[in-house]
Design an enzyme around this catalytic site. Structure first.
Site, PDB file in Angstrom:
ATOM      1  N   SER A  25     -10.168  16.668  -3.013  1.00  0.00           N
ATOM      2  CA  SER A  25     -11.489  16.045  -3.054  1.00  0.00           C
ATOM      3  C   SER A  25     -11.884  15.578  -1.657  1.00  0.00           C
ATOM      4  O   SER A  25     -11.108  15.673  -0.701  1.00  0.00           O
ATOM      5  CB  SER A  25     -11.459  14.849  -4.005  1.00  0.00           C
ATOM      6  OG  SER A  25     -10.569  13.855  -3.502  1.00  0.00           O
ATOM      7  N   MET A  26     -13.096  15.062  -1.548  1.00  0.00           N
ATOM      8  CA  MET A  26     -13.492  14.414  -0.302  1.00  0.00           C
ATOM      9  C   MET A  26     -12.614  13.179  -0.083  1.00  0.00           C
ATOM     10  O   MET A  26     -12.117  12.590  -1.042  1.00  0.00           O
ATOM     11  CB  MET A  26     -14.969  14.035  -0.357  1.00  0.00           C
ATOM     12  CG  MET A  26     -15.883  15.250  -0.421  1.00  0.00           C
ATOM     13  SD  MET A  26     -17.608  14.815  -0.602  1.00  0.00           S
ATOM     14  CE  MET A  26     -17.949  14.155   1.026  1.00  0.00           C
ATOM     15  N   PHE A  27     -12.397  12.816   1.137  1.00  0.00           N
ATOM     16  CA  PHE A  27     -11.606  11.638   1.538  1.00  0.00           C
ATOM     17  C   PHE A  27     -10.124  11.795   1.203  1.00  0.00           C
ATOM     18  O   PHE A  27      -9.393  10.806   1.149  1.00  0.00           O
ATOM     19  CB  PHE A  27     -12.140  10.355   0.877  1.00  0.00           C
ATOM     20  CG  PHE A  27     -13.632  10.185   0.982  1.00  0.00           C
ATOM     21  CD1 PHE A  27     -14.209   9.844   2.198  1.00  0.00           C
ATOM     22  CD2 PHE A  27     -14.448  10.388  -0.108  1.00  0.00           C
ATOM     23  CE1 PHE A  27     -15.577   9.689   2.303  1.00  0.00           C
ATOM     24  CE2 PHE A  27     -15.821  10.239  -0.016  1.00  0.00           C
ATOM     25  CZ  PHE A  27     -16.391   9.889   1.195  1.00  0.00           C
ATOM     26  N   GLY A  29      -8.060  13.732   3.029  1.00  0.00           N
ATOM     27  CA  GLY A  29      -7.298  14.000   4.250  1.00  0.00           C
ATOM     28  C   GLY A  29      -7.044  15.472   4.521  1.00  0.00           C
ATOM     29  O   GLY A  29      -6.085  15.806   5.226  1.00  0.00           O
ATOM     30  N   THR A  31      -8.792  17.675   6.370  1.00  0.00           N
ATOM     31  CA  THR A  31      -8.938  18.036   7.782  1.00  0.00           C
ATOM     32  C   THR A  31      -7.793  17.470   8.608  1.00  0.00           C
ATOM     33  O   THR A  31      -7.273  18.149   9.504  1.00  0.00           O
ATOM     34  CB  THR A  31     -10.295  17.539   8.310  1.00  0.00           C
ATOM     35  OG1 THR A  31     -11.340  18.171   7.565  1.00  0.00           O
ATOM     36  CG2 THR A  31     -10.472  17.878   9.783  1.00  0.00           C
ATOM     37  N   GLU A  97     -13.532  23.458   6.128  1.00  0.00           N
ATOM     38  CA  GLU A  97     -14.739  23.452   5.282  1.00  0.00           C
ATOM     39  C   GLU A  97     -14.954  24.800   4.591  1.00  0.00           C
ATOM     40  O   GLU A  97     -16.050  25.377   4.610  1.00  0.00           O
ATOM     41  CB  GLU A  97     -15.963  23.073   6.125  1.00  0.00           C
ATOM     42  CG  GLU A  97     -15.829  21.753   6.858  1.00  0.00           C
ATOM     43  CD  GLU A  97     -15.980  20.523   5.981  1.00  0.00           C
ATOM     44  OE1 GLU A  97     -16.041  20.673   4.733  1.00  0.00           O
ATOM     45  OE2 GLU A  97     -16.029  19.408   6.539  1.00  0.00           O
ATOM     46  N   ALA A  98     -13.903  25.299   3.966  1.00  0.00           N
ATOM     47  CA  ALA A  98     -13.943  26.621   3.347  1.00  0.00           C
ATOM     48  C   ALA A  98     -15.045  26.742   2.297  1.00  0.00           C
ATOM     49  O   ALA A  98     -15.566  27.836   2.054  1.00  0.00           O
ATOM     50  CB  ALA A  98     -12.584  26.935   2.706  1.00  0.00           C
ATOM     51  N   GLN A  99     -15.414  25.611   1.677  1.00  0.00           N
ATOM     52  CA  GLN A  99     -16.403  25.679   0.603  1.00  0.00           C
ATOM     53  C   GLN A  99     -17.777  26.115   1.097  1.00  0.00           C
ATOM     54  O   GLN A  99     -18.629  26.502   0.307  1.00  0.00           O
ATOM     55  CB  GLN A  99     -16.505  24.336  -0.127  1.00  0.00           C
ATOM     56  CG  GLN A  99     -17.185  23.221   0.642  1.00  0.00           C
ATOM     57  CD  GLN A  99     -16.262  22.521   1.639  1.00  0.00           C
ATOM     58  OE1 GLN A  99     -15.086  22.833   1.751  1.00  0.00           O
ATOM     59  NE2 GLN A  99     -16.796  21.556   2.358  1.00  0.00           N
ATOM     60  N   CYS A 188     -12.106   7.593 -14.102  1.00  0.00           N
ATOM     61  CA  CYS A 188     -13.268   6.871 -13.566  1.00  0.00           C
ATOM     62  C   CYS A 188     -14.405   7.802 -13.142  1.00  0.00           C
ATOM     63  O   CYS A 188     -15.513   7.338 -12.869  1.00  0.00           O
ATOM     64  CB  CYS A 188     -12.849   6.013 -12.371  1.00  0.00           C
ATOM     65  SG  CYS A 188     -11.627   4.747 -12.779  1.00  0.00           S
TER      66      CYS A 188
END
Ligand code: ZN
Length: 208
Positions: A25-27, A29, A31, A97-99, A188
């Site tokens: 997911s984002m955040f 780590g 990168t 950023e493969a997406q 959540c």
């Protein structure tokens, strides 16, 4: 760790290539992990090339920048074919950023690995609705090694598998909008907490 530590060679002494995927997911780590692997390869005097899509213009045009500003030089590409042309001399090819690349990144990674290169590619594996986000799931399938990273849920502290969008938008990606997301765990995560009706229609068209 699923990162390989052995660098096998074939009978002619040529390095055998493979694909490593770093996803999550984002955040989470991704990168930072990509940079860590590439730095170690550089220390071993391997020739490293790093690419990111032109669509991702959040920071400088010539650096992969992680969220702790741990930057390493990279090349911005507008088409996946450029990666093949620009990495002919590389031992290790990093892609961030493969997406933001389409499915055409798949044969590119395969060809690089067949040429004996170590390919490390990082990207989001789910979109903001929690759906698999091509081409990362397909890359995971063809890769030799997959590392799935997690963030920490802002609500309960559990490992976070999802990128919760906290602004209203039906666009599948919001480039450079880190403030528009927060990490959430499965319990959540609320895929569409406050999407307005007309935006929801747009979302359904995007997903169709
Ligand atoms: Zn949670």
């Amino acid at each position: 760790m699923t990162e390989p530590h052995i660098y096998p060679r074939d009978e002619s002494g040529r390095r055998v290539g493979w694909i490593e995927v770093v996803c999550g997911s984002m955040f989470s780590g991704k990168t930072e992990e990509l940079i860590r692997r590439l730095r170690r390869a550089k220390i071993a005097r391997q020739r490293v090339e790093i690419f990111k899509p032109a669509l991702d213009n959040r920071y400088t045009g010539d650096a992969v920048v992680s969220h702790d500003e741990n930057a390493i030089p990279s090349q911005v590409v507008h088409a996946v074919e450029q990666i093949l042309l620009l990495s002919s001399e590389a031992d290790v090819v990093g892609i961030d950023e493969a997406q933001f690349f389409g499915l055409e990144i798949l044969p590119v990674c395969d060809q690089l690995a067949r040429e004996g290169k170590r390919v490390i590619i990082a990207g989001l594996d789910q979109d903001y609705l929690g759906n698999p986000f091509e081409p990362v799931p397909q890359l995971m399938a063809i890769a030799e090694h997959v590392t799935k990273l997690h963030a920490v849920c802002v609500r309960c502290g559990a490992p976070a598998n999802h990128s919760q969008r906290i602004v209203t938008s039906g666009d599948r990606v919001l480039v450079g909008e880190k403030d528009a997301y927060e990490p959430r765990c499965r319990q959540c995560f609320e895929p569409e907490p406050s999407v307005e009706p007309e935006k929801k229609e747009k979302t359904e068209r995007v997903e169709a």
